[in-house]
Design a protein around this motif. Sequence first.
Motif, short mmCIF file in Angstrom:
data_model
loop_
_atom_site.label_atom_id
_atom_site.label_comp_id
_atom_site.label_asym_id
_atom_site.label_seq_id
_atom_site.Cartn_x
_atom_site.Cartn_y
_atom_site.Cartn_z
N ILE A 116 -6.06 -13.64 -4.48
CA ILE A 116 -4.81 -14.42 -4.43
C ILE A 116 -4.16 -14.24 -3.06
O ILE A 116 -3.87 -13.10 -2.66
N PRO A 117 -3.94 -15.32 -2.31
CA PRO A 117 -3.29 -15.21 -1.01
C PRO A 117 -1.95 -14.48 -1.11
O PRO A 117 -1.25 -14.58 -2.11
N LEU A 118 -1.61 -13.76 -0.08
CA LEU A 118 -0.40 -12.95 0.07
C LEU A 118 -0.50 -11.62 -0.70
O LEU A 118 -0.06 -10.59 -0.21
N ILE A 119 -1.05 -11.66 -1.91
CA ILE A 119 -1.27 -10.39 -2.63
C ILE A 119 -2.49 -9.70 -2.06
O ILE A 119 -2.41 -8.62 -1.50
N GLN A 120 -3.66 -10.33 -2.21
CA GLN A 120 -4.91 -9.91 -1.57
C GLN A 120 -5.15 -8.40 -1.64
O GLN A 120 -5.45 -7.77 -0.64
N LEU A 121 -5.00 -7.85 -2.83
CA LEU A 121 -5.26 -6.43 -2.98
C LEU A 121 -5.73 -6.14 -4.41
O LEU A 121 -4.92 -6.06 -5.33
N PRO A 122 -7.05 -6.00 -4.61
CA PRO A 122 -7.53 -5.58 -5.93
C PRO A 122 -7.13 -4.12 -6.16
O PRO A 122 -7.49 -3.25 -5.37
N THR A 123 -6.39 -3.86 -7.20
CA THR A 123 -5.84 -2.50 -7.37
C THR A 123 -6.93 -1.46 -7.58
O THR A 123 -6.72 -0.28 -7.29
N PHE A 124 -8.10 -1.88 -8.09
CA PHE A 124 -9.17 -0.91 -8.30
C PHE A 124 -9.98 -0.65 -7.05
O PHE A 124 -11.02 0.00 -7.10
N SER A 125 -9.53 -1.16 -5.90
CA SER A 125 -10.11 -0.74 -4.63
C SER A 125 -9.63 0.67 -4.28
O SER A 125 -10.10 1.27 -3.31
N HIS A 126 -8.69 1.20 -5.07
CA HIS A 126 -8.30 2.62 -5.02
C HIS A 126 -8.93 3.31 -6.23
O HIS A 126 -8.82 2.82 -7.36
N VAL A 127 -9.58 4.41 -5.99
CA VAL A 127 -10.43 5.01 -7.02
C VAL A 127 -9.65 5.61 -8.18
O VAL A 127 -10.18 5.76 -9.27
#
Length: 266
Positions: A116-127
Amino acid sequence: MIALALPAQDSGTFTPPGIEELHLPAIIPWGAADGFSKQMLLVILSVVIIGTFFVIAARKQQLVPGKLQFAGEAAYSFVRNSIAKDIIGGRDFMKYVPLLFTLFFFILVNNIYGAIPLIQLPTFSHVGGAYVLAAIVYVTWIAVGVRKSGVRYFKLATVPSGVPFYILPIVVPIEIISNFLVRPVTHSLRLFATMLAGHLIIMISGAGIEYLVMQENVLLKGASVLVLGGAIAMYMLEALIMVLQAYVFTLLTAIYIEGALHADSH
């Protein structure tokens, strides 16, 4: 991305963004800890989104469903039938549908953030989040096995039937490590690693495009179009992987529960 590319231009070389770029400053810092981060905000938002959608979809149930009710029923039926019923079996699956349903849509929404533009952060990219979910599943399937077979479950899970006794000293340690140590680690890292890798690729592509566009060389500027095409293809692939990882994590959860329920017949 501008902040990522400018240092590279000033030095004359391209410096790609690294993992540290994913660790955004805390929105509300406190003490020595990171504080309330964007990841935490997105996790809370995902719960609100999922809860709101399914409450509204189920609020006015009709014999001929409207679009929203149809979407909610289709989403529920997918997890209920295609994951829970098909894997766990028709006799025992219903009691585990809420867990599987929650896992699938919670992971799906938190993964889709990355597209999603502006958000662009999958939360599970943090372990950390992946570890928590894997730990919940780990405790769940062990509890299911112990409830079904008692303490004998640990023997069923680590001593395969039909194996000659003289091979057991080799097989049993392997089964213990595989089932009780490696399984939860791979369950969490599979989700984390794919989200981290995909997000890094998109970040590097974006920084690379900006770096090439800001160069004086016409050929380098033209090469940015090729990088943009590759970045769009990777973006679409990453969106697909976001959905697949939600499915894979939930599917493995169902497989682990099924294995605990029927350990005496495996």
